[in-house]
Design a protein around this motif. Structure first.
Motif, PDB file in Angstrom:
ATOM      1  N   GLY A   1       0.813  -1.205   0.000  1.00 51.40           N
ATOM      2  CA  GLY A   1       0.000   0.000   0.000  1.00 51.40           C
ATOM      3  C   GLY A   1       0.848   1.257   0.000  1.00 51.40           C
ATOM      4  N   VAL A   2       0.189   2.403   0.127  1.00 49.79           N
ATOM      5  CA  VAL A   2       0.896   3.675   0.100  1.00 49.79           C
ATOM      6  C   VAL A   2       0.439   4.580   1.238  1.00 49.79           C
ATOM      7  N   VAL A   3       1.402   5.297   1.784  1.00 49.61           N
ATOM      8  CA  VAL A   3       1.155   6.369   2.748  1.00 49.61           C
ATOM      9  C   VAL A   3       1.461   7.677   2.027  1.00 49.61           C
ATOM     10  N   ALA A   4       0.538   8.627   2.087  1.00 47.33           N
ATOM     11  CA  ALA A   4       0.691   9.870   1.343  1.00 47.33           C
ATOM     12  C   ALA A   4       0.326  11.057   2.219  1.00 47.33           C
ATOM     13  N   ALA A   5       1.104  12.133   2.118  1.00 49.19           N
ATOM     14  CA  ALA A   5       0.818  13.348   2.878  1.00 49.19           C
ATOM     15  C   ALA A   5       1.232  14.568   2.075  1.00 49.19           C
ATOM     16  N   ARG A   6       0.462  15.620   2.212  1.00 51.37           N
ATOM     17  CA  ARG A   6       0.738  16.906   1.541  1.00 51.37           C
ATOM     18  C   ARG A   6       0.477  18.026   2.528  1.00 51.37           C
ATOM     19  N   ASP A   7       1.409  18.973   2.622  1.00 51.61           N
ATOM     20  CA  ASP A   7       1.251  20.097   3.541  1.00 51.61           C
ATOM     21  C   ASP A   7       1.800  21.371   2.932  1.00 51.61           C
ATOM     22  N   ALA A   8       1.151  22.479   3.246  1.00 53.90           N
ATOM     23  CA  ALA A   8       1.617  23.785   2.805  1.00 53.90           C
ATOM     24  C   ALA A   8       2.873  24.193   3.573  1.00 53.90           C
ATOM     25  N   ASP A   9       3.543  25.201   3.048  1.00 55.25           N
ATOM     26  CA  ASP A   9       4.735  25.760   3.684  1.00 55.25           C
ATOM     27  C   ASP A   9       4.544  27.268   3.762  1.00 55.25           C
ATOM     28  N   TYR A  10       4.178  27.751   4.951  1.00 52.12           N
ATOM     29  CA  TYR A  10       3.816  29.164   5.085  1.00 52.12           C
ATOM     30  C   TYR A  10       4.978  30.098   4.780  1.00 52.12           C
ATOM     31  N   ALA A  11       6.182  29.753   5.189  1.00 50.89           N
ATOM     32  CA  ALA A  11       7.318  30.641   4.932  1.00 50.89           C
ATOM     33  C   ALA A  11       7.618  30.751   3.453  1.00 50.89           C
ATOM     34  N   GLY A  12       7.167  29.783   2.662  1.00 51.64           N
ATOM     35  CA  GLY A  12       7.386  29.817   1.224  1.00 51.64           C
ATOM     36  C   GLY A  12       6.301  30.545   0.452  1.00 51.64           C
ATOM     37  N   MET A  13       5.251  30.982   1.129  1.00 45.46           N
ATOM     38  CA  MET A  13       4.175  31.702   0.432  1.00 45.46           C
ATOM     39  C   MET A  13       4.686  33.050  -0.058  1.00 45.46           C
ATOM     40  N   THR A  14       4.234  33.438  -1.241  1.00 41.15           N
ATOM     41  CA  THR A  14       4.652  34.721  -1.798  1.00 41.15           C
ATOM     42  C   THR A  14       3.493  35.355  -2.549  1.00 41.15           C
ATOM     43  N   TRP A  15       3.530  36.660  -2.664  1.00 36.83           N
ATOM     44  CA  TRP A  15       2.386  37.355  -3.253  1.00 36.83           C
ATOM     45  C   TRP A  15       2.816  38.701  -3.832  1.00 36.83           C
ATOM     46  N   TYR A  16       1.915  39.269  -4.584  1.00 37.06           N
ATOM     47  CA  TYR A  16       2.070  40.601  -5.151  1.00 37.06           C
ATOM     48  C   TYR A  16       0.667  41.194  -5.297  1.00 37.06           C
ATOM     49  N   PRO A  17       0.499  42.483  -5.056  1.00 27.95           N
ATOM     50  CA  PRO A  17       1.432  43.496  -4.563  1.00 27.95           C
ATOM     51  C   PRO A  17       1.950  43.188  -3.148  1.00 27.95           C
ATOM     52  N   LEU A  18       3.088  43.783  -2.818  1.00 28.05           N
ATOM     53  CA  LEU A  18       3.760  43.514  -1.548  1.00 28.05           C
ATOM     54  C   LEU A  18       3.192  44.417  -0.454  1.00 28.05           C
ATOM     55  N   LEU A  19       2.080  43.989   0.098  1.00 29.37           N
ATOM     56  CA  LEU A  19       1.383  44.777   1.106  1.00 29.37           C
ATOM     57  C   LEU A  19       1.910  44.445   2.503  1.00 29.37           C
ATOM     58  N   PRO A  20       2.244  45.447   3.310  1.00 27.41           N
ATOM     59  CA  PRO A  20       2.771  45.171   4.655  1.00 27.41           C
ATOM     60  C   PRO A  20       1.783  44.418   5.536  1.00 27.41           C
ATOM     61  N   GLU A  21       0.487  44.616   5.315  1.00 26.00           N
ATOM     62  CA  GLU A  21      -0.503  43.908   6.124  1.00 26.00           C
ATOM     63  C   GLU A  21      -0.432  42.394   5.911  1.00 26.00           C
ATOM     64  N   LEU A  22      -0.076  41.961   4.716  1.00 21.76           N
ATOM     65  CA  LEU A  22       0.049  40.525   4.466  1.00 21.76           C
ATOM     66  C   LEU A  22       1.319  39.975   5.105  1.00 21.76           C
ATOM     67  N   ASP A  23       2.377  40.777   5.163  1.00 21.09           N
ATOM     68  CA  ASP A  23       3.561  40.368   5.923  1.00 21.09           C
ATOM     69  C   ASP A  23       3.196  40.187   7.394  1.00 21.09           C
ATOM     70  N   GLU A  24       2.392  41.115   7.910  1.00 18.87           N
ATOM     71  CA  GLU A  24       1.951  41.048   9.303  1.00 18.87           C
ATOM     72  C   GLU A  24       1.087  39.812   9.529  1.00 18.87           C
ATOM     73  N   TRP A  25       0.206  39.530   8.572  1.00 18.59           N
ATOM     74  CA  TRP A  25      -0.644  38.332   8.651  1.00 18.59           C
ATOM     75  C   TRP A  25       0.199  37.067   8.740  1.00 18.59           C
ATOM     76  N   LEU A  26       1.194  36.947   7.871  1.00 24.04           N
ATOM     77  CA  LEU A  26       2.013  35.742   7.847  1.00 24.04           C
ATOM     78  C   LEU A  26       2.786  35.576   9.156  1.00 24.04           C
ATOM     79  N   ALA A  27       3.398  36.642   9.637  1.00 23.79           N
ATOM     80  CA  ALA A  27       4.151  36.558  10.893  1.00 23.79           C
ATOM     81  C   ALA A  27       3.229  36.199  12.050  1.00 23.79           C
ATOM     82  N   LEU A  28       2.034  36.764  12.059  1.00 19.79           N
ATOM     83  CA  LEU A  28       1.086  36.482  13.132  1.00 19.79           C
ATOM     84  C   LEU A  28       0.654  35.026  13.103  1.00 19.79           C
ATOM     85  N   TYR A  29       0.321  34.516  11.918  1.00 23.55           N
ATOM     86  CA  TYR A  29      -0.108  33.122  11.840  1.00 23.55           C
ATOM     87  C   TYR A  29       0.996  32.184  12.321  1.00 23.55           C
ATOM     88  N   ARG A  30       2.217  32.407  11.882  1.00 20.36           N
ATOM     89  CA  ARG A  30       3.314  31.518  12.286  1.00 20.36           C
ATOM     90  C   ARG A  30       3.528  31.573  13.798  1.00 20.36           C
TER      91      ARG A  30
END
Length: 258
Positions: free
Chosen positions: A126-155
């Motif tokens: 059989g198989v064991v499978a797992a998938r997970d996001a990586d928050y530090a690797g998330m990136t976006w545009y435009p570079l809004l400071p509020e989204l930087d704040e969101w990411l730091a807060l979540y982590r």
């Protein structure tokens, strides 16, 4: 404790998930007649897709939150849905042919131990499978400071719960620590860039940062004030309204043949 909780804003994102957009790396391994365990199944949208692919095999969905299992069971009456703890699965050795977990290990105190338990209940071949996001690797545009704040807060909140938000890059290490062998490690992404995607993703987070368990924990632990959360919410709304808005979420994936 599940950092996000099960507010409607959280389930809104869970219901969007399908086997195609969230478990494509696993699909070539699925065969009719397999017994499949979906760990952390939530409202069961991925589970339902997997069930169709292994039919007439049986699917079991496991989650720690009974309130979301009722929704899953209503949508997929031929499957079994039950509460449980992935660190101590109440199944015999080799009870399943496929054991799958999507966005689960990042929310656990002992992800390697959970993988070892998933391996235990997986049958030879059989198989064991797992998938997970990586928050530090998330990136976006435009570079809004509020989204930087969101990411730091979540982590900060997630790590305060003893969890690892930057899980995607650690899946292979956790699999090795669990004693899994023959592990294939891959990666894939979600990308939100169309007007509809921006409205959905940005609108969902504009709501979630104000109303979910994440918001409650951020304020109660002193990591943010209510006005901070309102500012972050407004930042998400500005991102969603931007015609240039683009958001990428990387995921790590592991697949182990037992």
């Amino acid at each position: 404790m599940y950092t996000h909780g099960h507010h409607e804003t959280v389930l809104r994102s869970h219901r969007w998930r399908t086997a195609e957009n969230s478990a494509a790396y696993l699909l070539p391994e699925l065969r009719p007649g397999q017994r499949l365990l979906d760990v952390g199944c939530g409202p069961g949208t991925i589970t339902a897709d997997l069930a169709r692919l292994v039919a007439p095999g049986h699917v079991t969905g496991l989650d720690a939150a009974p309130e979301v299992l009722a929704e899953a069971a209503a949508a997929l009456p031929d499957a079994t849905f039950t509460t449980g703890d992935v660190h101590a699965l109440e199944y015999e050795d080799g009870a399943f042919d496929v054991v799958h977990a999507h966005q689960v290990l990042q929310h656990l105190p002992d992800p390697a131990g959970a993988l070892a338990e998933m391996r235990r209940v997986c049958a030879p071949g059989g198989v064991v499978a797992a998938r997970d996001a990586d928050y530090a690797g998330m990136t976006w545009y435009p570079l809004l400071p509020e989204l930087d704040e969101w990411l730091a807060l979540y982590r900060t909140v997630a790590r305060g719960n003893g969890h690892e938000p930057d899980a995607g890059r650690r899946l292979l290490a956790w699999a090795n620590a669990a004693g899994l062998t023959g592990v294939r490690a891959t990666a894939s992404v979600w990308c939100y860039a169309s007007p509809a995607d921006r409205a959905w993703w940005g609108g969902m987070w504009a709501d979630r940062i104000l109303n979910s368990r994440l918001a409650e924990q951020a304020v109660s632990a002193g990591h943010a004030s209510r006005s901070d959360l309102e500012r972050i919410s407004e930042g998400w709304q500005r991102w969603a309204a931007s015609p240039d808005g683009w958001f990428l979420i990387p995921h790590g994936e592991i697949l182990c043949r037992v």
